[in-house]
Scaffold this motif. Sequence first.
Motif, mmCIF file in Angstrom:
data_model
loop_
_atom_site.group_PDB
_atom_site.id
_atom_site.type_symbol
_atom_site.label_atom_id
_atom_site.label_comp_id
_atom_site.label_asym_id
_atom_site.label_seq_id
_atom_site.Cartn_x
_atom_site.Cartn_y
_atom_site.Cartn_z
ATOM 1 N N ARG A 1 -7.746 66.314 22.141
ATOM 2 C CA ARG A 1 -8.459 67.324 22.939
ATOM 3 C C ARG A 1 -8.512 68.667 22.214
ATOM 4 O O ARG A 1 -9.533 69.347 22.217
ATOM 5 C CB ARG A 1 -7.792 67.506 24.304
ATOM 6 N N ILE A 2 -7.399 69.040 21.593
ATOM 7 C CA ILE A 2 -7.366 70.329 20.864
ATOM 8 C C ILE A 2 -8.284 70.266 19.650
ATOM 9 O O ILE A 2 -9.053 71.199 19.398
ATOM 10 C CB ILE A 2 -5.928 70.675 20.448
ATOM 11 N N VAL A 3 -8.240 69.184 18.881
ATOM 12 C CA VAL A 3 -9.074 69.066 17.686
ATOM 13 C C VAL A 3 -10.542 69.024 18.055
ATOM 14 O O VAL A 3 -11.375 69.696 17.437
ATOM 15 C CB VAL A 3 -8.660 67.806 16.867
ATOM 16 N N THR A 4 -10.931 68.266 19.078
ATOM 17 C CA THR A 4 -12.347 68.207 19.460
ATOM 18 C C THR A 4 -12.798 69.529 20.082
ATOM 19 O O THR A 4 -13.975 69.886 19.976
ATOM 20 C CB THR A 4 -12.604 67.054 20.450
ATOM 21 N N GLY A 5 -11.865 70.269 20.714
ATOM 22 C CA GLY A 5 -12.206 71.573 21.275
ATOM 23 C C GLY A 5 -12.506 72.599 20.177
ATOM 24 O O GLY A 5 -13.270 73.548 20.378
ATOM 25 N N MET A 6 -11.911 72.441 19.006
ATOM 26 C CA MET A 6 -12.155 73.380 17.912
ATOM 27 C C MET A 6 -13.556 73.203 17.334
ATOM 28 O O MET A 6 -14.088 74.120 16.729
ATOM 29 C CB MET A 6 -11.106 73.195 16.802
#
Length: 138
Positions: free
Chosen positions: A131-136
């Motif tokens: 979720r954090i990586v795709t949010g970036m």
Amino acid sequence: MHSSSEDHAFSLADEMQIGAAGAETFWRFRQLMLHGYKPNYEHSREDAFWFEHPRKSFAHRSVALYSTGVVRSIFAREDTVFERWDKEGFADFLRNVPHPNWWERSRETRQKIYTVIFAVILYSLLFLGIRIVTGMFK
């Protein structure tokens, strides 16, 4: 094809010895279970059942029960063997087997629970990381 007892080279005396060995083996199997041992099917073979005692510090933690009724301590420092006819020696051995406490008896259940908790935490961290990586990239 039906076979009769005449097809076999066993005598009545042989059959009685086999029956006596079977009865003693089943009795010893039950006694080991009643004294806290659990069968270890992973290490058991056709000729012997392996048993594990939950108390890790017990010298005779692993024993094998052979089809002949012989009980042998597997990893003990001294070679401990109880032949089928040594009923008194086996009874003395059983008197010295410690009864596992609730903590030792629940070890397997706790290990399964810890595995589930670890898997849930691992998947949660993996999901959070994704979720954090795709949010970036948004």
